[in-house]
Scaffold this active site. Structure first.
Site, mmCIF file in Angstrom:
data_model
loop_
_atom_site.group_PDB
_atom_site.id
_atom_site.type_symbol
_atom_site.label_atom_id
_atom_site.label_comp_id
_atom_site.label_asym_id
_atom_site.label_seq_id
_atom_site.Cartn_x
_atom_site.Cartn_y
_atom_site.Cartn_z
ATOM 1 N N TYR A 59 29.774 61.015 21.620
ATOM 2 C CA TYR A 59 29.864 62.181 20.749
ATOM 3 C C TYR A 59 30.544 61.803 19.434
ATOM 4 O O TYR A 59 31.771 61.706 19.342
ATOM 5 C CB TYR A 59 30.632 63.311 21.424
ATOM 6 C CG TYR A 59 30.052 63.756 22.755
ATOM 7 C CD1 TYR A 59 28.729 63.498 23.095
ATOM 8 C CD2 TYR A 59 30.843 64.430 23.676
ATOM 9 C CE1 TYR A 59 28.208 63.907 24.313
ATOM 10 C CE2 TYR A 59 30.322 64.846 24.896
ATOM 11 C CZ TYR A 59 29.004 64.578 25.207
ATOM 12 O OH TYR A 59 28.494 64.984 26.412
ATOM 13 N N HIS A 143 27.514 58.251 32.213
ATOM 14 C CA HIS A 143 26.810 59.078 31.239
ATOM 15 C C HIS A 143 25.325 58.747 31.133
ATOM 16 O O HIS A 143 24.933 57.586 31.046
ATOM 17 C CB HIS A 143 27.462 58.895 29.863
ATOM 18 C CG HIS A 143 27.226 60.035 28.926
ATOM 19 N ND1 HIS A 143 27.588 59.984 27.591
ATOM 20 C CD2 HIS A 143 26.670 61.262 29.101
ATOM 21 C CE1 HIS A 143 27.281 61.129 27.008
ATOM 22 N NE2 HIS A 143 26.712 61.922 27.899
#
Length: 340
Positions: A59, A143
């Site tokens: 992010y 992830h």
């Protein structure tokens, strides 16, 4: 705000607020915001009662974690739950080579390198500790183990095998030593989650957009397996990338792309039922996943103070039981979807 206590293995567990905060937007997702704006958004989330914060190296290529650093320095460590991700290492690169061009804006010049090995997990964990400036992280999620990110079933299977052969044992060791409380995977598809759950001792899955007012296929086999094994679900993307927030308007987004006509039609029918019960579509969409006993928190995120405050108001809306009953009667919701 209601708290959901989760303790799968008897290590004291974690207290999740029903409404958590996903920090991808604070990594300048789709548009750049200033450090000050990001800080105000985080403070607004705290003021609404949210005490669960999820982030990831991806992010903003570290930006989300470093912005959380400033915010969390003013908070007592026992007052919140924190999760981040492993599976990507960030490497310094030329600006034109950075990951996420056109998706993340005004970020450090870093490129992602997928690494689900033991060493990769440990290095990612240590780097996140530094960026976050904390002395512990509660949850680590492997992830993006999904076709959406890896492109094909074959490529995905290679990464899943790498995790279970190597990186899984790093996660297991960290949990067994008490360094983290829980581990799992943050994924856009439920099928890889089920594959992992059948082969390892996972605590939680962060599932993005795959158990919503619009989609309940995960009830077939995955969520029953989670119930059997006491696995918790953090539900990301409760609005399916936007359409369950905006309604079936032209150009509405579904799964990160423009919604096809069949989805627009279905959402329009769902929204009509909501209107008959005096409920906004977005209110039903945020509350619905929390009806499932395995869901510990929903994390819609937000990039402005107004969005964050609105999320709390939406969560507090009263949803009459008749709404769920009519959605089932109209075959717009699975009959086995929990609604009590």
């Amino acid at each position: 705000m209601d708290i959901r206590h989760f303790d799968r293995i008897g290590n004291g567990g974690l207290d999740f607020t029903e409404l958590g905060f996903g920090t991808a937007p604070l990594g300048n997702l789709y548009r750049a915001i200033s450090d000050e704006e990001a800080h105000l958004v985080l403070e607004a989330a705290w003021e609404t009662g949210s005490r669960y914060y999820d982030t990831a190296p991806l992010y903003g290529l570290g930006l989300s974690e470093t912005r959380l650093n400033r915010f969390l320095r003013g908070k007592k460590r026992d007052d919140y739950v924190l999760s981040t991700k492993v599976g990507r290492l960030l490497k310094v690169c030329a600006p034109e080579e950075r990951t996420g061009i056109g998706k993340f804006f005004d970020t450090p010049s870093r490129r992602e390198v997928y690494d689900y090995t033991y060493d990769g997990v440990m290095r990612s964990f240590e780097a996140s500790l530094e960026r976050l400036g904390v002395d512990r992280i509660d949850i680590l999620f492997a992830h993006d183990l999904d076709i959406f990110n890896h492109g094909s079933q074959e490529a995905l299977q290679e990464k899943l095998d790498e995790l279970m052969r190597s990186g899984y044992y790093a996660l297991l060791s960290l949990r067994d030593q008490g360094v983290i409380k829980a581990f799992g995977a943050g994924v856009n598809e439920w099928q890889p989650c089920q594959w992992m759950a059948e082969r390892g001792d996972f605590d939680l899955f962060l599932l993005a957009g795959r158990y919503t007012l619009l989609e309940q296929e995960a009830l077939e086999t995955f969520l029953p397996l989670c119930e059997q094994r006491g696995i918790g679900i953090v539900l990301g993307g409760p609005y399916n990338s936007g359409i369950l927030a905006t309604g079936a308007v032209p150009g509405a987004y579904y799964n990160y792309d423009t919604a096809p006509q069949e989805i627009l039609n279905r959402v329009a029918r769902i929204e009509a039922v909501c209107q008959r019960h005096g409920v906004r579509l977005i209110e039903a969409a945020l509350r619905f996943p929390l009806k499932h006993p395995q869901v510990v928190s929903v994390i819609p995120g937000g990039q402005s103070v107004e969005q964050v405050k609105s999320n709390r108001q939406i969560l507090d809306a009263r949803i009459p039981a008749g709404l769920w009953a009519e959605l089932k009667a109209e075959e717009l919701m699975r009959q086995d979807a929990p609604t009590e």
